[in-house]
Scaffold this active site. Sequence first.
Site, short mmCIF file in Angstrom:
data_model
loop_
_atom_site.label_atom_id
_atom_site.label_comp_id
_atom_site.label_asym_id
_atom_site.label_seq_id
_atom_site.Cartn_x
_atom_site.Cartn_y
_atom_site.Cartn_z
N ASP A 178 1.24 -9.37 -2.22
CA ASP A 178 0.62 -10.12 -3.69
C ASP A 178 2.08 -10.36 -4.47
OD1 ASP A 178 1.69 -7.57 -4.70
OD2 ASP A 178 -0.14 -7.07 -5.71
N HIS A 179 1.89 -10.68 -5.71
CA HIS A 179 3.20 -11.04 -6.47
C HIS A 179 4.12 -10.20 -6.57
CE1 HIS A 179 0.07 -9.34 -8.97
NE2 HIS A 179 1.23 -8.74 -9.67
N CYS A 215 2.23 -4.67 -1.15
CA CYS A 215 1.89 -4.74 -2.67
C CYS A 215 2.70 -3.84 -3.52
CB CYS A 215 0.40 -5.10 -3.22
SG CYS A 215 -0.48 -3.21 -2.75
N GLY A 216 2.31 -3.79 -4.76
CA GLY A 216 3.27 -2.92 -5.57
C GLY A 216 3.35 -1.47 -5.04
N THR A 217 2.25 -0.72 -4.77
CA THR A 217 2.03 0.44 -4.20
C THR A 217 1.95 0.60 -2.72
OG1 THR A 217 -0.23 0.60 -4.70
CG2 THR A 217 1.30 1.57 -6.42
N GLY A 218 1.40 -0.52 -2.19
CA GLY A 218 0.70 -0.85 -0.81
C GLY A 218 -0.45 -0.32 -0.72
N GLY A 239 -3.38 -0.77 -2.93
CA GLY A 239 -4.60 -1.46 -2.97
C GLY A 239 -4.61 -2.94 -1.76
N HIS A 296 -0.40 7.55 17.26
CA HIS A 296 -1.48 8.66 17.30
C HIS A 296 -2.96 7.61 16.74
CE1 HIS A 296 0.47 12.72 17.47
NE2 HIS A 296 0.81 11.64 18.50
N ARG A 325 -5.98 11.75 24.24
CA ARG A 325 -6.62 12.69 23.18
C ARG A 325 -6.86 11.66 21.90
NH1 ARG A 325 -1.59 15.01 22.92
NH2 ARG A 325 -1.09 15.44 20.70
N HIS A 326 -5.84 10.94 21.66
CA HIS A 326 -5.59 10.03 20.51
C HIS A 326 -6.66 8.88 20.64
CE1 HIS A 326 -2.20 12.38 19.42
NE2 HIS A 326 -1.57 12.09 20.40
C1 RB5 Z 1 -0.11 -5.30 -9.11
O1 RB5 Z 1 0.24 -5.34 -10.62
C2 RB5 Z 1 -0.32 -3.93 -8.37
O2 RB5 Z 1 -1.55 -3.47 -9.17
C3 RB5 Z 1 -0.78 -4.24 -7.08
O3 RB5 Z 1 0.38 -4.89 -6.68
C4 RB5 Z 1 -0.66 -3.05 -6.17
O4 RB5 Z 1 0.19 -2.06 -6.78
C5 RB5 Z 1 -2.25 -2.27 -6.13
O5 RB5 Z 1 -2.48 -1.75 -5.50
#
Ligand code: RB5
Length: 149
Positions: free
Chosen positions: A12-13, A69-72, A74, A102, A136-137
């Site tokens: 995303d952005h 994304c920001g946190t990875g 979402g 694994h 096993r995996h």
């Molecule tokens: C965007 O602001 C943020 O919510 C998105 O990049 C992400 O972190 C969501 O999981």
Amino acid sequence: MSSENQIVLSSDHAAIELRQAVADHAKTLGWDVLDIGPTTPESTHYPDHGAAAAREVASGNCKLGIVLCGTGQGIMMAANKVKDIRCGVCSDTFSARMIREHNDANMLSIGARVVGEGLALEIVTAFLNAEFEGGRHGTRVDMIKALEA
Ligand code: RB5
């Protein structure tokens, strides 16, 4: 391009710049890169991009995928809604290797607001250079697949 040597990238952005660095890095590791954007920094919706990348992997057009994304988190959740996708968020190289070895993960997610570029590229290297160990995996991954059936 052979799908066996091709990966798909999307974000995303929040991760446009890191995605470009990941694309450049993956090419130096010998991968063909299908970068499906977005290319402009306007705010966008990570579920669309996670699903689009996941479909490239699920269809067999790409062997592996990397989404950001920001946190990875979402974009990982969205990718995992596509059948046959196993995507994990990684902020360390050990996990990035282990989700291949694994869990037979076919997608990696990275949080651009969580890890810096240097670590992110090492995470990408660990993921792309690892292979599923089977055995096993494989039994356990088959159990995950059965949950989708
Ligand atoms: C965007 O602001 C943020 O919510 C998105 O990049 C992400 O972190 C969501 O999981």
